[in-house]
Design a protein around this motif. Structure first.
Motif, mmCIF file in Angstrom:
data_model
loop_
_atom_site.group_PDB
_atom_site.id
_atom_site.type_symbol
_atom_site.label_atom_id
_atom_site.label_comp_id
_atom_site.label_asym_id
_atom_site.label_seq_id
_atom_site.Cartn_x
_atom_site.Cartn_y
_atom_site.Cartn_z
ATOM 1 N N THR A 174 0.553 -1.246 -0.077
ATOM 2 C CA THR A 174 0.051 -0.259 0.196
ATOM 3 C C THR A 174 0.770 1.165 -0.084
ATOM 4 N N GLY A 175 0.401 2.401 -0.558
ATOM 5 C CA GLY A 175 1.283 3.651 -1.334
ATOM 6 C C GLY A 175 2.819 3.708 -1.605
ATOM 7 N N GLY A 176 2.589 2.286 -2.689
ATOM 8 C CA GLY A 176 3.904 1.433 -3.105
ATOM 9 C C GLY A 176 4.726 2.870 -4.526
ATOM 10 N N SER A 177 3.497 3.791 -4.458
ATOM 11 C CA SER A 177 4.034 4.575 -5.828
ATOM 12 C C SER A 177 5.075 5.606 -4.184
ATOM 13 N N GLN A 232 -5.322 1.332 -8.297
ATOM 14 C CA GLN A 232 -5.576 3.050 -7.635
ATOM 15 C C GLN A 232 -6.652 1.965 -6.607
ATOM 16 N N ALA A 233 -6.666 2.692 -5.381
ATOM 17 C CA ALA A 233 -7.188 2.142 -4.215
ATOM 18 C C ALA A 233 -7.086 3.010 -2.937
ATOM 19 N N ASP A 234 -8.196 3.583 -2.714
ATOM 20 C CA ASP A 234 -8.188 4.525 -1.076
ATOM 21 C C ASP A 234 -8.271 3.553 0.174
ATOM 22 N N VAL A 235 -7.165 3.316 0.504
ATOM 23 C CA VAL A 235 -6.902 2.287 2.254
ATOM 24 C C VAL A 235 -8.138 2.365 2.720
ATOM 25 N N THR A 236 -8.584 3.856 3.440
ATOM 26 C CA THR A 236 -9.187 3.621 4.481
ATOM 27 C C THR A 236 -11.190 3.335 3.749
ATOM 28 N N ALA A 296 0.912 2.915 3.492
ATOM 29 C CA ALA A 296 0.060 4.354 2.967
ATOM 30 C C ALA A 296 0.180 5.221 4.173
ATOM 31 N N SER A 297 0.730 5.935 3.347
ATOM 32 C CA SER A 297 0.765 7.456 4.909
ATOM 33 C C SER A 297 0.073 8.660 3.656
ATOM 34 N N GLY A 298 -1.132 9.567 4.906
ATOM 35 C CA GLY A 298 -0.873 10.653 4.527
ATOM 36 C C GLY A 298 -0.319 11.850 4.764
ATOM 37 N N ILE A 305 4.228 -0.983 8.727
ATOM 38 C CA ILE A 305 4.922 0.008 9.215
ATOM 39 C C ILE A 305 4.918 0.970 9.846
ATOM 40 N N LEU A 306 5.713 1.187 10.633
ATOM 41 C CA LEU A 306 5.390 1.923 11.992
ATOM 42 C C LEU A 306 6.759 3.281 11.926
ATOM 43 N N SER A 307 7.292 3.503 13.315
ATOM 44 C CA SER A 307 7.605 5.253 12.909
ATOM 45 C C SER A 307 8.980 5.399 14.766
ATOM 46 N N THR A 308 9.744 5.338 14.611
ATOM 47 C CA THR A 308 10.532 5.509 15.100
ATOM 48 C C THR A 308 9.957 6.328 16.312
ATOM 49 N N ALA A 360 -1.608 6.876 16.053
ATOM 50 C CA ALA A 360 -2.186 6.490 15.692
ATOM 51 C C ALA A 360 -1.454 4.924 15.152
ATOM 52 N N LYS A 361 0.251 5.088 14.836
ATOM 53 C CA LYS A 361 0.954 4.266 14.779
ATOM 54 C C LYS A 361 1.270 3.167 15.657
ATOM 55 N N SER A 362 1.107 4.196 17.203
ATOM 56 C CA SER A 362 1.003 2.947 18.192
ATOM 57 C C SER A 362 -0.237 2.892 18.475
ATOM 58 N N PRO A 376 10.626 2.615 10.996
ATOM 59 C CA PRO A 376 12.128 3.273 10.401
ATOM 60 C C PRO A 376 12.424 4.598 10.537
ATOM 61 N N GLY A 377 13.455 5.577 11.189
ATOM 62 C CA GLY A 377 14.292 6.537 11.350
ATOM 63 C C GLY A 377 13.393 7.597 10.499
ATOM 64 N N ILE A 378 14.012 8.845 10.294
ATOM 65 C CA ILE A 378 13.926 9.863 9.687
ATOM 66 C C ILE A 378 14.389 9.305 8.092
ATOM 67 N N THR A 379 13.629 9.534 6.884
ATOM 68 C CA THR A 379 14.278 8.951 5.712
ATOM 69 C C THR A 379 13.424 9.929 4.615
ATOM 70 N N GLN A 380 14.677 9.798 3.796
ATOM 71 C CA GLN A 380 15.019 10.506 2.529
ATOM 72 C C GLN A 380 13.403 10.770 1.355
ATOM 73 N N THR A 381 12.187 10.764 1.941
ATOM 74 C CA THR A 381 11.196 11.122 1.085
ATOM 75 C C THR A 381 10.545 12.763 1.791
ATOM 76 N N ASP A 382 9.611 12.796 0.828
ATOM 77 C CA ASP A 382 8.621 13.980 0.594
ATOM 78 C C ASP A 382 7.772 13.631 2.437
ATOM 79 N N ALA A 383 7.669 13.151 2.404
ATOM 80 C CA ALA A 383 6.998 13.002 4.032
ATOM 81 C C ALA A 383 7.452 13.699 5.027
ATOM 82 N N ILE A 384 9.121 14.261 4.802
ATOM 83 C CA ILE A 384 9.308 14.639 5.912
ATOM 84 C C ILE A 384 9.854 16.341 5.195
ATOM 85 N N ALA A 385 8.749 16.820 3.965
ATOM 86 C CA ALA A 385 8.749 17.655 3.848
ATOM 87 C C ALA A 385 8.094 18.938 5.010
HETATM 88 N N1 NAP Z 1 10.331 9.070 5.144
HETATM 89 C C1 NAP Z 1 9.866 9.096 6.624
HETATM 90 O O1 NAP Z 1 11.140 9.954 7.160
HETATM 91 C C2 NAP Z 1 9.107 7.641 8.048
HETATM 92 C C3 NAP Z 1 9.494 7.756 9.231
HETATM 93 C C4 NAP Z 1 8.857 6.849 9.366
HETATM 94 C C5 NAP Z 1 7.893 6.008 8.922
HETATM 95 N N2 NAP Z 1 7.398 6.547 7.972
HETATM 96 C C6 NAP Z 1 6.187 5.508 7.869
HETATM 97 O O2 NAP Z 1 7.036 5.114 6.278
HETATM 98 C C7 NAP Z 1 5.711 4.882 4.962
HETATM 99 C C8 NAP Z 1 5.452 4.951 4.054
HETATM 100 O O3 NAP Z 1 6.277 6.919 4.126
HETATM 101 P P1 NAP Z 1 7.045 7.759 3.126
HETATM 102 O O4 NAP Z 1 7.895 8.114 3.967
HETATM 103 O O5 NAP Z 1 7.037 6.674 1.932
HETATM 104 O O6 NAP Z 1 5.717 8.902 2.154
HETATM 105 P P2 NAP Z 1 5.225 8.900 0.277
HETATM 106 O O7 NAP Z 1 6.645 9.534 0.359
HETATM 107 O O8 NAP Z 1 3.994 10.492 1.209
HETATM 108 O O9 NAP Z 1 4.084 8.240 -0.159
HETATM 109 C C9 NAP Z 1 3.218 7.589 1.199
HETATM 110 C C10 NAP Z 1 1.889 7.090 0.316
HETATM 111 O O10 NAP Z 1 0.799 5.962 0.492
HETATM 112 C C11 NAP Z 1 0.149 7.208 -0.344
HETATM 113 N N3 NAP Z 1 -1.263 7.234 0.369
HETATM 114 C C12 NAP Z 1 -1.848 8.190 1.531
HETATM 115 N N4 NAP Z 1 -3.234 7.873 1.907
HETATM 116 C C13 NAP Z 1 -3.371 6.579 0.930
HETATM 117 C C14 NAP Z 1 -4.510 6.248 0.589
HETATM 118 N N5 NAP Z 1 -5.481 6.173 1.537
HETATM 119 N N6 NAP Z 1 -4.803 4.936 0.789
HETATM 120 C C15 NAP Z 1 -3.798 4.246 -0.149
HETATM 121 N N7 NAP Z 1 -2.373 4.945 -0.114
HETATM 122 C C16 NAP Z 1 -2.395 6.701 0.287
HETATM 123 C C17 NAP Z 1 0.234 7.201 -1.370
HETATM 124 O O11 NAP Z 1 -0.275 7.447 -2.539
HETATM 125 P P3 NAP Z 1 -0.866 9.283 -3.592
HETATM 126 O O12 NAP Z 1 0.544 9.811 -3.317
HETATM 127 O O13 NAP Z 1 -0.980 8.090 -4.754
HETATM 128 O O14 NAP Z 1 -1.686 9.727 -2.529
HETATM 129 C C18 NAP Z 1 2.362 7.424 -1.130
HETATM 130 O O15 NAP Z 1 2.096 6.515 -1.870
HETATM 131 C C19 NAP Z 1 4.919 5.517 6.108
HETATM 132 O O16 NAP Z 1 3.897 4.902 6.604
HETATM 133 C C20 NAP Z 1 5.189 6.600 6.783
HETATM 134 O O17 NAP Z 1 4.457 6.430 7.700
HETATM 135 C C21 NAP Z 1 8.498 7.378 7.275
#
Ligand code: NAP
Length: 248
Positions: A12-15, A59-63, A89-91, A139-142, A158-160, A185-194
């Motif tokens: 989930t959130g594979g993109s 495509q599927a909204d996991v909620t 998947a994560s918002g 997938i949780l988070s530190t 939510a993660k707890s 995971p700890g902090i990881t280089q993705t858009d989620a740390i914007a």
């Molecule tokens: N990056 C970090 O520092 C970090 C650290 C600890 C844990 N994590 C965890 O690692 C996981 C991946 O994080 P990431 O950094 O890769 O995030 P990301 O780059 O923001 O990717 C999030 C993915 O989740 C999808 N998504 C969001 N809402 C969804 C929904 N309702 N249904 C289906 N898919 C949905 C998005 O799809 P669309 O783009 O198509 O909406 C996107 O593919 C998350 O669980 C996050 O909490 C990340």
């Protein structure tokens, strides 16, 4: 060596940042992969094209339980089984002081992390129970371990909650040889740390014993291990991938 040969993996959130690396690495280890996404079809379809006949994007909204059910049926029609589910998947992370936090903010996070995982697990379960085998990786988070950062009480809650579900299901589903593990995971280089400023990121990096943040591939490598039979005696485990920042 193809450690995931003949396995079908639903991510989930594979993109996303970590999700796309999980998909790439799983395919390189011989798996077939379902790339789930919600809104960013361009990214998901590009990844599916890159991975060729080994992957499909759905495509599927996991909620949404109906959307999840339909995704799982499409996946089963195409690949016949689902052996591994990665609830990733994560918002977006939206930091807020507790005083300004609304219950609806918390519900949003709980609905994606706990609810989304709940629906996906329930949907893949009949197929896993039938084959008396499966690996579920949440997938949780530190941030949900040790001392949480401020202004993220909704995400951390939510993660707890997902940790509680993971442990409970590790006990309950072991009867079917279905393993349930967690990766934090700890902090990881993705858009989620914007949401982190450059200064905050620099400070946080200094606090990590290995003095750098993780790459998405480094998280994906642990997920491949948990997906593979090399981890067949692991269930209920939570593997922390944080460069040493958390030592449980
Ligand atoms: N990056 C970090 O520092 C970090 C650290 C600890 C844990 N994590 C965890 O690692 C996981 C991946 O994080 P990431 O950094 O890769 O995030 P990301 O780059 O923001 O990717 C999030 C993915 O989740 C999808 N998504 C969001 N809402 C969804 C929904 N309702 N249904 C289906 N898919 C949905 C998005 O799809 P669309 O783009 O198509 O909406 C996107 O593919 C998350 O669980 C996050 O909490 C990340």
């Amino acid at each position: 060596m193809e450690r995931l040969k003949n396995k079908v993996v639903l991510v989930t959130g594979g993109s996303g940042g970590i999700g796309s690396e999980i998909c790439r690495l799983c395919v390189s280890e011989g798996a077939k992969v379902i790339i789930n996404y919600n809104s960013d079809s361009a990214n998901a379809l590009k990844l599916a094209k890159e991975l060729g006949s080994h992957a499909i994007a759905i495509q599927a909204d996991v909620t949404d339980p109906n959307a999840v059910h339909s995704m799982v049926q499409q996946a089963l029609n195409r690949f016949k089984s689902i052996d591994v589910l990665v609830n990733n998947a994560s918002g977006p992370i939206l930091p807020k002081r507790f005083q300004t936090l609304e219950w609806s903010d918390v519900q949003k996070d709980i609905t994606v992390h706990l609810g989304g995982s709940f629906y996906c697990i329930q949907s893949v379960l009949p197929s896993m129970i039938q084959q008396k085998k499966g690996s579920i990786i949440n997938i949780l988070s530190t941030y949900a371990l040790g001392k949480p950062p401020v202004m993220l009480s909704s995400y951390v809650s939510a993660k707890s909650a997902l940790m509680g579900l993971s442990k409970s299901l590790a006990s309950e589903l072991a009867a079917y040889q279905i393993r349930v593990n967690m990766v934090s995971p700890g902090i990881t280089q993705t858009d989620a740390i914007a949401h982190l400023s450059e200064e905050t990121l620099r400070q946080k990096t200094q606090e990590i014993p290995l003095k750098r943040i993780a790459t998405p591939k480094e998280i994906a490598q642990t997920i491949v291990f948990l997906a593979s039979d090399e981890s067949q005696y692991l269930t209920g485990s939570n593997i922390v991938v944080s460069g040493g920042s958390i030592m449980p």
